[in-house]
Design an enzyme around this catalytic site. Sequence first.
Site, PDB file in Angstrom:
ATOM      1  N   GLY A 202      27.422  73.551  71.314  1.00 10.98           N
ATOM      2  CA  GLY A 202      28.267  73.895  72.441  1.00 10.98           C
ATOM      3  C   GLY A 202      29.642  73.336  72.145  1.00 10.98           C
ATOM      4  O   GLY A 202      29.947  73.021  71.003  1.00 10.98           O
TER       5      GLY A 202
ATOM      6  N   SER B  39      27.372  68.700  67.111  1.00 12.99           N
ATOM      7  CA  SER B  39      28.300  69.539  66.360  1.00 12.99           C
ATOM      8  C   SER B  39      28.561  70.831  67.111  1.00 12.99           C
ATOM      9  O   SER B  39      27.975  71.079  68.167  1.00 12.99           O
ATOM     10  CB  SER B  39      27.725  69.844  64.982  1.00 12.99           C
ATOM     11  OG  SER B  39      26.649  70.753  65.110  1.00 12.99           O
ATOM     12  N   LYS B  40      29.431  71.641  66.547  1.00 15.62           N
ATOM     13  CA  LYS B  40      29.853  72.866  67.225  1.00 15.62           C
ATOM     14  C   LYS B  40      28.690  73.711  67.722  1.00 15.62           C
ATOM     15  O   LYS B  40      28.758  74.341  68.759  1.00 15.62           O
ATOM     16  CB  LYS B  40      30.722  73.726  66.298  1.00 15.62           C
ATOM     17  CG  LYS B  40      31.973  73.069  65.828  1.00 15.62           C
ATOM     18  CD  LYS B  40      31.881  72.678  64.365  1.00 15.62           C
ATOM     19  CE  LYS B  40      31.830  71.167  64.203  1.00 15.62           C
ATOM     20  NZ  LYS B  40      31.305  70.655  62.969  1.00 15.62           N
ATOM     21  N   ARG B  41      27.621  73.745  66.946  1.00 13.95           N
ATOM     22  CA  ARG B  41      26.517  74.624  67.334  1.00 13.95           C
ATOM     23  C   ARG B  41      25.797  74.158  68.602  1.00 13.95           C
ATOM     24  O   ARG B  41      24.957  74.867  69.148  1.00 13.95           O
ATOM     25  CB  ARG B  41      25.526  74.794  66.178  1.00 13.95           C
ATOM     26  CG  ARG B  41      25.060  73.502  65.558  1.00 13.95           C
ATOM     27  CD  ARG B  41      24.183  73.762  64.347  1.00 13.95           C
ATOM     28  NE  ARG B  41      23.130  74.734  64.632  1.00 13.95           N
ATOM     29  CZ  ARG B  41      22.920  75.838  63.916  1.00 13.95           C
ATOM     30  NH1 ARG B  41      23.655  76.072  62.871  1.00 13.95           N
ATOM     31  NH2 ARG B  41      21.940  76.659  64.230  1.00 13.95           N
TER      32      ARG B  41
END
Length: 492
Positions: free
Chosen positions: A257, A253-255
Amino acid sequence: MTEPIRVRIAPSPTGTVHLGLARTSLFNWAYARRLGGTFVLRIEDTDRTRSTAESETAILEGLGWLGIQWDEGPDVGGPHAPYRQSERVERHLAVAEQLRAAGHAYRCFCSAERLEEVRAEQQARQETPRYDRHCRDLDPAEAAARAEAGEAFTLRFRVPEGVCTFQDLVRGEVTIQNVEVDDWIMVRQGASPTYNFVVVCDDADMQITHVLRGEEHLVNTPKQLLLYRALDLAPPQFGHLPLMLGQNRKKLSKRDGSVSLDDYIALGYPKKAILNFLCLQGWALDGETEVFSMAQMVAAFDLKDVSKGGSIFDFEKFHWMAGEYLREESVEELADHCASHVVAAGLMTADELAERREWYLRVVAQEQERIRLYSELPARIRFYFEAHDAVTWDPKAEKGARKRGDAAGTLRDYAAWVSGQDLSNPAALGEASKAWVGEQGKQIPELFQPLRCALTGLPGGPDLFEVMVLLGPEAVAARLRAGAARFGVEPA
RNA sequence: GGCCCCCUCGUCUAGUCAGGCCUAGGACACCAGGUUUUCAUCCUGGCGACAGGGGUUCAAAUCCCCUGGGGGUCACCA
């Protein structure tokens, strides 16, 4: 068994192309190509509040950029159009009514509030939250009357007793008891069909034979299988691909990268590197070959070889692979791929790039083995564009140069000598310079280190004499003069 | 927590379906050396894994069972 293979991807237009979607698309595409099948792209915009036209465009463009060509889709059309689910609701609702009339679905008048209460109670009792089937056995006539009177309702699937077993193309036999399956909502209040329902309608209507999707859909499969059964249709084969994981071993997921394809395109990852690396997430060509073409992949692709376990996305290896492909490009290709980054960095305008094409190509050629991404070029060639007396000196470069005796003096002497030299042939200039160093009774590094620092300010880089030729006589003279002056005073 | 899925070097994986060819192969990363004016590239070498425990067998990474660990999913999202 000889029926033609038809696979599909069904992205929901609620964002850009996620790496997971790109990987799933790639596998579907490869599977279709390998078996001479058809690859369908269908837009899953059942959630009208989150779906946007911009996102649909972004997804089509992103996937198109990768070169994963779909044979049927909202933009290219096809025999099963429309390929946008929002345009198929009439059909969906007709099927829903058919299912309701046959007793496979029933109206549920429970309010969202009541459902929330039931869920809360179940959770308090440590039970699995699920619909309590409150409206399941409502008298059909009564239900019809209430609906007629305008009372809001959803349509739920009446899950039968029994068990669902299927052969997953990747995992083998999977069995789930029907009692574990909720009486899920097929049509929301307001007559809007939900994903698990329309996906079956559309896959059936589009004659999809193989559904290859992420493992997060594994638990949805019984719901869909039961629906095929209620509809008296032969279900497609299912294959659940392993998830791509972040460092925390959870779904990427976005967290973790950048997870958007667009980000990698913007960073200048070569297209082939992205494709190749995505293939490696859950599949291997032969266990030995890491770098391979899409043609090789298509020729060898088999779902039997897809791994079952999720894979942690290795950004470092991805970066390495980018370099492998970048180095394979011709100088012209590389120069073109880097052009937008050079312009964006404010180093040259598009016009200048065209005017000084030959010069630019030589510069790029010098850097090809030192960068891995197109976006890494500007930082490496910035020195060419700096003022001669204000070249940015990397501390490491300066330190290394100052260790080599009288840097200022060496540079002044060299400047005097080189001003009489021909600055057009790098190899000859290099030989002559080395000879000069010998005549001076100095060691090579005594000249080269300060020279590199004065010219480029960088601790490493291409052949110094190539750089001098590219810089030109005036720039070289000016930078040697400025460099000698700077080395003449102690660093602050 | 229920259900489902998964488990080979730090990471991606080959080998598992058809047990011996595996003192487990490749790649990234890391370390060392070589090449180079430097950096990078390139070359050579090194480090490093069958989750644990039982069982079946002449033989198990490969088959069976148990334990452990990880993940997915439990929406009027998809």
